[in-house]
Design an enzyme around this catalytic site. Sequence first.
Site, PDB file in Angstrom:
ATOM      1  N   GLY A 181       0.797  -1.231   0.000  1.00 24.58           N
ATOM      2  CA  GLY A 181       0.000   0.000   0.000  1.00 24.58           C
ATOM      3  C   GLY A 181       0.823   1.272   0.000  1.00 24.58           C
ATOM      4  CG  ASN A 197       2.658   2.820  -9.601  1.00 19.72           C
ATOM      5  OD1 ASN A 197       1.922   2.237 -10.393  1.00 19.72           O
ATOM      6  ND2 ASN A 197       2.809   2.441  -8.346  1.00 19.72           N
ATOM      7  CB  CYS A 207      -0.324   1.262  -6.701  1.00 18.92           C
ATOM      8  SG  CYS A 207      -0.279   0.370  -5.131  1.00 18.92           S
ATOM      9  CG  ASN A 242       2.068  -2.290 -10.619  1.00 18.95           C
ATOM     10  OD1 ASN A 242       2.223  -3.168  -9.763  1.00 18.95           O
ATOM     11  ND2 ASN A 242       2.157  -1.004 -10.333  1.00 18.95           N
ATOM     12  CB  THR A 243       1.146  -6.801  -8.949  1.00 14.09           C
ATOM     13  OG1 THR A 243       0.501  -5.634  -8.422  1.00 14.09           O
ATOM     14  CG2 THR A 243       2.568  -6.851  -8.437  1.00 14.09           C
ATOM     15  N   GLY A 251       7.833  -8.263 -15.009  1.00 14.11           N
ATOM     16  CA  GLY A 251       6.797  -9.204 -14.606  1.00 14.11           C
ATOM     17  C   GLY A 251       7.367 -10.613 -14.597  1.00 14.11           C
ATOM     18  N   GLY A 252       7.782 -11.088 -13.431  1.00 16.11           N
ATOM     19  CA  GLY A 252       8.237 -12.462 -13.295  1.00 16.11           C
ATOM     20  C   GLY A 252       9.592 -12.775 -13.880  1.00 16.11           C
TER      21      GLY A 252
END
Lengths: 244, 303
Positions: free
Chosen positions: B72, B128, B131, B193-194, B244-245
């Site tokens: 967060g 960003n 998030c 991003n995730t 990413g990964g």
Amino acid sequence: MKQCIYTIQSNEPLTESVYQMRLLGDTSAFTKPGQFLNIALDGFFLRRPISVCDYDETGLTILYKVVGKGTAQMARMRPGETLDVLTGLGNGYDTAKCGKHALLLGGGVGVPPLYGLCKALVFEGKHVSVVLGFNTKDEVFYEAEFRALGVDVTVTNVDGSYGVKGFVTDALPAQYDYFYTCGPEPMLKAVYNATTTSGQFSFEERMGCGFGACMGCSCKTLTGTKRICKDGPVLEKEEILWES
Amino acid sequence: MGKLSVNLCGIELDNPIIPASGTFGFGYEFAELYDINCLGTFSFKGTTLHPRFGNPTPRIAECSAGMINAVGLQNPGVDDVIGEELPKLKQVFHKPVMANVSGFSIEEYAETCAKLDNQEQVGWLEVNVSCPNVHGGGMSFGVDSHAAASVVRAVKAVTTKPVIVKLSPNVTDIVAIAKACEDAGADGISLINTLLGMRIDLRTRKPVIANKMGGFSGPAIFPVALRMVYQVAHAVNIPVIGMGGVQCAEDVIEMMLAGATAVEVGTANLIDPFACKKIIDDLPRVMEQYKISSLADIIKGVR
């Protein structure tokens, strides 16, 4: 912090679910009792943070409880197998803050880091009283190991099946100068309320990295935001801010 | 130019490896382990105008090939980043750093970026808009082309530094959002991003994460990330940073073939703090194996 490969020397159950694992390898990154290591396990994405029970120049001992698939896999590991570990993590207990008579309060799998701490305090010439709390007789471990250090040991059992009936807070000695504790959070809160001196608490939290990079285990304290893995796991009584 | 070097928005990187924001703090924990000047650069911890504690714990959940986080945007706020973190960073890192910025309004993004624009150490602003772990900000700007473009315009108006927009994969059409950012003046795009994810504890029947959901990252998301990097890189004319990964030198080359000019490495740093250094050290070997003489030559080289 150091990344090391440790070799398992032994891995034996102490109770139905608590195991003792002796690991051989480089312990030079450890500076204090109460620090932890973070163990990579094949097939699991995150490392497992486990407190160090005791360490010397050749290796260290951890005591861990089988609570999930990762620790169950650890329990199946055999001597000779190796583990990729991050070592020397966390701040550890500060023995310098203690006066002549230290009180150690451990609950369940919170007991292990107090063993190395107890050794260090005895080595420094302190008088040490230890109270070890467990749910029931079958879960008790390390009582003999603590007694072998020549300290006063009291065991409490919630169900009264062994030792003093009740919690560690039901067996506090009349006199002590300073205390150190580790255990489940409800116990830590009870210790916070029942103790009359300063002391140090070791906390647990779900961690991402274990070395201060991800902010996964942050907590609020009276001295600002702290990362349990890097600025902790040991916090002083005066800085603790209970969230709930 | 060395065989590993690439040019990111006018600034030369010795190599394309960039630790991703939120997995590398402000670099010090890693500087204790190795000389972080071996990195291309790194993207520092997501910074907001005001200090933030972030979400309650637990913030972390394990998955079979990755993890979920719901930190967060914990950060000390831009003033402390400039006053305390950057001077400390200067002692251990001597290259331009990438400043990762988040906000809860367009004005906040602009004010934070304006403050960082004055900082000599900052080479790029990575804005960003993705998030997944905060409400009323972050990702809400990144799931809408107009909102994302508005953030880019506001930020571009207050800085001369290259502006790279970090996009969310949690959208129906990432190409449309990337193009909107390019049209608004973005100098680069970073993605992904995730992915929004969730786990439930069988014993308590509660979500593992206190915030219920969080951002899923790690090797499991690599194919999704690669696909989106490929789509975006073939649709825009500005540099793309792929992430990413990514775990190894082979993954880096795959990302660059898909269209990435540089590659961010995130979650791998948390599992192996030496991950980025190992990738950099391993790149020449893998390049030789696949007969690659210069990394810059393989960008968007997929056939």
